[in-house]
Scaffold this active site. Structure first.
Site, short mmCIF file in Angstrom:
data_model
loop_
_atom_site.label_atom_id
_atom_site.label_comp_id
_atom_site.label_asym_id
_atom_site.label_seq_id
_atom_site.Cartn_x
_atom_site.Cartn_y
_atom_site.Cartn_z
N LYS A 141 0.82 -1.22 0.00
CA LYS A 141 0.00 0.00 0.00
C LYS A 141 0.85 1.26 0.00
CE LYS A 141 -2.18 -0.39 3.97
NZ LYS A 141 -1.66 -1.57 4.60
N ARG A 183 -9.33 1.96 9.19
CA ARG A 183 -9.13 0.52 9.36
C ARG A 183 -10.30 -0.10 10.10
NH1 ARG A 183 -3.05 0.97 9.35
NH2 ARG A 183 -2.10 -1.08 9.48
N ARG A 221 11.53 -6.99 5.43
CA ARG A 221 11.54 -5.52 5.28
C ARG A 221 12.51 -4.87 6.27
NH1 ARG A 221 5.78 -2.66 5.14
NH2 ARG A 221 5.60 -3.23 7.33
N ARG A 233 11.46 -3.05 11.87
CA ARG A 233 10.45 -2.50 12.78
C ARG A 233 10.09 -3.57 13.80
NH1 ARG A 233 5.74 -0.24 8.99
NH2 ARG A 233 4.50 -1.14 10.66
N ARG A 283 -0.94 -9.24 13.28
CA ARG A 283 -1.45 -8.05 12.58
C ARG A 283 -2.37 -8.44 11.43
NH1 ARG A 283 3.85 -5.18 10.92
NH2 ARG A 283 2.52 -3.69 9.83
P1 AMP Z 1 1.12 0.45 9.38
O1 AMP Z 1 2.43 1.15 9.18
O2 AMP Z 1 0.01 1.02 8.53
O3 AMP Z 1 1.22 -1.05 9.26
O4 AMP Z 1 0.67 0.75 10.89
C1 AMP Z 1 1.47 0.34 11.98
C2 AMP Z 1 0.62 0.24 13.25
O5 AMP Z 1 0.04 1.53 13.55
C3 AMP Z 1 -0.57 -0.70 13.16
O6 AMP Z 1 -0.22 -2.04 13.42
C4 AMP Z 1 -1.46 -0.13 14.26
O7 AMP Z 1 -0.97 -0.47 15.55
C5 AMP Z 1 -1.26 1.36 14.09
N1 AMP Z 1 -2.24 1.96 13.15
C6 AMP Z 1 -1.97 2.54 11.93
N2 AMP Z 1 -3.11 3.00 11.37
C7 AMP Z 1 -4.11 2.70 12.22
C8 AMP Z 1 -5.53 2.88 12.21
N3 AMP Z 1 -6.14 3.47 11.16
N4 AMP Z 1 -6.24 2.45 13.27
C9 AMP Z 1 -5.65 1.86 14.32
N5 AMP Z 1 -4.33 1.64 14.41
C10 AMP Z 1 -3.56 2.04 13.38
#
Ligand code: AMP
Length: 216
Positions: free
Chosen positions: A13, A87, A126, A159, A170
């Protein structure tokens, strides 16, 4: 251009959203990147969010909704590629309402899909630059010198939430939490499924076709 990019973590994404944002001159708003910046800055929200993020859980809606909607409003962003938000159904409804209040609507919602096994392999390889944030993959897109960023020379790291066990969790959280968002936009006729498997350029081309059709 108002577009949502949905898809499990590791579907690509972020990469695709950046490309679209450059191409259409829209802002790339990535909720995960904004949260990580808040954690790094040690803001109140960052402190509250980091415990959820480290466990691979969603940050609660009451924190998330105002965080992202305030970011859009404070920066007067009306053209965007939203990546990682919404989300949950509550987040989607809050976004729809905020846009409607400003007389705006979404043009298209892309759901980028990739099978779970491939995602675990993609994410566990990654690596992210601690300096500029550029991402690499140990086998698919390695830096020229191991562990060092080609762009800025800083060290690369994995990460905390990219370790295989957290990735599996996740994915479960994504499938459960985000399915209602997919249904919501499917029933409003905005959602288009895009196969996220294949060469980067190939996936970009599929997305471009969908976007051209939606806005053309
Ligand atoms: P990402 O980089 O998009 O995978 O986001 C990393 C982490 O941030 C996720 O595993 C969640 O803990 C948190 N996170 C990011 N976006 C959201 C969202 N829209 N709602 C809730 N938690 C989020």
């Amino acid at each position: 251009m108002r577009l949502l990019m949905l898809g499990p973590p590791g579907a690509g994404k972020g990469t695709q959203a950046k490309r679209l944002a450059d191409r259409y001159g829209a802002s790339h708003v990535a909720s995960g990147d904004l949260l990580r910046a808040a954690v790094a800055q040690g803001t109140d929200l960052g402190r509250q969010a980091s415990e959820y993020m480290d466990r691979g859980e969603y940050v609660p809606d009451e924190l998330m909704i105002s965080f992202i909607l305030d970011h859009l409003a404070d920066n007067e962003i009306s053209d965007f590629i939203l990546d990682g938000f919404p989300r949950t159904l509550a987040q989607a409804e809050a976004l729809d309402a905020a846009l409607a209040k400003n007389g705006l609507e979404l043009e298209v919602v892309i759901s980028l899909d990739v099978a779970d096994a491939e995602i675990v392999e993609r994410i566990s390889g990654r690596r992210v630059c601690t300096g500029c944030g550029r991402t690499y993959h140990v086998s698919v897109d390695p830096p020229s010198s191991e562990g060092v960023c080609d762009a800025c020379g800083a060290a690369l790291e994995q990460r905390t939430d990219d370790k295989p066990e957290t990735v599996k969790h996740r994915l479960e959280v994504y499938r459960q939490g985000t399915a209602p968002v997919v249904s919501h936009y499917r029933s409003s006729g905005l959602l288009v499924d895009v196969d996220g498997v294949g060469e980067l350029e190939e996936v970009t081309k599929r997305i471009d076709e969908v976007v051209e059709e939606a806005i053309g």
